[in-house]
Design a protein around this motif. Structure first.
Motif, mmCIF file in Angstrom:
data_model
loop_
_atom_site.group_PDB
_atom_site.id
_atom_site.type_symbol
_atom_site.label_atom_id
_atom_site.label_comp_id
_atom_site.label_asym_id
_atom_site.label_seq_id
_atom_site.Cartn_x
_atom_site.Cartn_y
_atom_site.Cartn_z
ATOM 1 N N GLY A 37 0.786 -1.232 0.000
ATOM 2 C CA GLY A 37 0.000 0.000 0.000
ATOM 3 C C GLY A 37 0.815 1.278 0.000
ATOM 4 O O GLY A 37 0.275 2.347 0.286
ATOM 5 N N ARG A 38 2.076 1.195 -0.340
ATOM 6 C CA ARG A 38 2.928 2.382 -0.302
ATOM 7 C C ARG A 38 2.787 3.217 -1.574
ATOM 8 O O ARG A 38 2.582 2.687 -2.657
ATOM 9 C CB ARG A 38 4.368 1.972 -0.093
ATOM 10 C CG ARG A 38 4.557 1.348 1.280
ATOM 11 C CD ARG A 38 5.983 1.322 1.748
ATOM 12 N NE ARG A 38 6.094 0.954 3.149
ATOM 13 C CZ ARG A 38 5.846 -0.246 3.652
ATOM 14 N NH1 ARG A 38 5.429 -1.207 2.877
ATOM 15 N NH2 ARG A 38 6.011 -0.473 4.930
ATOM 16 N N SER A 39 2.906 4.512 -1.418
ATOM 17 C CA SER A 39 2.857 5.443 -2.555
ATOM 18 C C SER A 39 4.196 5.424 -3.287
ATOM 19 O O SER A 39 5.205 4.914 -2.767
ATOM 20 C CB SER A 39 2.587 6.865 -2.053
ATOM 21 O OG SER A 39 3.721 7.351 -1.336
ATOM 22 N N ASN A 40 4.216 6.009 -4.482
ATOM 23 C CA ASN A 40 5.471 6.087 -5.226
ATOM 24 C C ASN A 40 6.543 6.824 -4.423
ATOM 25 O O ASN A 40 7.705 6.421 -4.420
ATOM 26 C CB ASN A 40 5.256 6.766 -6.576
ATOM 27 C CG ASN A 40 4.578 5.863 -7.582
ATOM 28 O OD1 ASN A 40 4.198 4.726 -7.268
ATOM 29 N ND2 ASN A 40 4.405 6.349 -8.789
ATOM 30 N N ARG A 41 6.157 7.893 -3.744
ATOM 31 C CA ARG A 41 7.123 8.658 -2.947
ATOM 32 C C ARG A 41 7.699 7.794 -1.811
ATOM 33 O O ARG A 41 8.899 7.786 -1.578
ATOM 34 C CB ARG A 41 6.490 9.921 -2.377
ATOM 35 C CG ARG A 41 7.472 10.749 -1.531
ATOM 36 C CD ARG A 41 6.984 12.143 -1.244
ATOM 37 N NE ARG A 41 6.710 12.935 -2.419
ATOM 38 C CZ ARG A 41 7.636 13.486 -3.210
ATOM 39 N NH1 ARG A 41 8.906 13.294 -2.942
ATOM 40 N NH2 ARG A 41 7.296 14.221 -4.232
ATOM 41 N N GLU A 42 6.831 7.063 -1.136
ATOM 42 C CA GLU A 42 7.288 6.186 -0.052
ATOM 43 C C GLU A 42 8.206 5.086 -0.583
ATOM 44 O O GLU A 42 9.221 4.760 0.034
ATOM 45 C CB GLU A 42 6.095 5.565 0.669
ATOM 46 C CG GLU A 42 5.278 6.566 1.461
ATOM 47 C CD GLU A 42 3.958 6.010 1.953
ATOM 48 O OE1 GLU A 42 3.538 6.435 3.049
ATOM 49 O OE2 GLU A 42 3.345 5.169 1.259
ATOM 50 N N ILE A 54 15.594 5.484 -4.652
ATOM 51 C CA ILE A 54 15.545 5.777 -6.074
ATOM 52 C C ILE A 54 14.585 6.951 -6.264
ATOM 53 O O ILE A 54 13.886 7.347 -5.327
ATOM 54 C CB ILE A 54 15.091 4.558 -6.913
ATOM 55 C CG1 ILE A 54 13.732 4.030 -6.458
ATOM 56 C CG2 ILE A 54 16.139 3.456 -6.856
ATOM 57 C CD1 ILE A 54 13.194 2.845 -7.273
ATOM 58 N N SER A 55 14.557 7.527 -7.465
ATOM 59 C CA SER A 55 13.687 8.672 -7.703
ATOM 60 C C SER A 55 12.229 8.238 -7.844
ATOM 61 O O SER A 55 11.932 7.085 -8.192
ATOM 62 C CB SER A 55 14.123 9.431 -8.956
ATOM 63 O OG SER A 55 13.746 8.723 -10.122
ATOM 64 N N VAL A 56 11.341 9.187 -7.597
ATOM 65 C CA VAL A 56 9.914 8.935 -7.747
ATOM 66 C C VAL A 56 9.610 8.583 -9.207
ATOM 67 O O VAL A 56 8.795 7.696 -9.485
ATOM 68 C CB VAL A 56 9.081 10.147 -7.285
ATOM 69 C CG1 VAL A 56 7.603 9.952 -7.572
ATOM 70 C CG2 VAL A 56 9.304 10.413 -5.806
ATOM 71 N N LYS A 57 10.262 9.245 -10.143
ATOM 72 C CA LYS A 57 10.065 8.955 -11.563
ATOM 73 C C LYS A 57 10.471 7.518 -11.885
ATOM 74 O O LYS A 57 9.782 6.822 -12.633
ATOM 75 C CB LYS A 57 10.869 9.945 -12.419
ATOM 76 C CG LYS A 57 10.768 9.684 -13.901
ATOM 77 C CD LYS A 57 9.352 9.824 -14.412
ATOM 78 C CE LYS A 57 9.295 9.576 -15.921
ATOM 79 N NZ LYS A 57 7.940 9.497 -16.416
#
Length: 84
Positions: free
Chosen positions: A34-39, A46-49
């Motif tokens: 359930g983690r977001s890309n930012r998390e 690593i980068s969010v992208k």
């Protein structure tokens, strides 16, 4: 859900489940939690992208439309049952 034309839970030729790379499996595990890309980016350093690209690749390889379906597929195939 279709699994990208392969068999349901057979490892790919490189030994990775569903043709996912080791990094994609790490990202999928975090998505399943359930983690977001930012998390995920912070956890894996690593980068969010880059996380976004991995998530897109995962969805394509699993033949699913979204993160929820990807997580459901991982649960259904018991990909992370042996991990804490």
């Amino acid at each position: 859900a279709r699994l990208g034309g392969g068999t349901t839970d057979e490892p790919a030729g490189d030994g990775q489940p569903l043709g996912l790379t080791a990094r994609e499996l790490e990202v999928l595990r975090e998505v399943t939690n359930g983690r977001s890309n930012r998390e995920i980016a912070e956890t894996l350093v690593i980068s969010v992208k880059t996380v976004s690209v991995h998530v897109s690749n995962i969805l394509a390889k699993l033949g699913v439309a979204g993160r929820g379906e990807a997580a459901a597929t991982a649960h259904r195939l018991h990909l992370f049952d042996d991990l804490a």
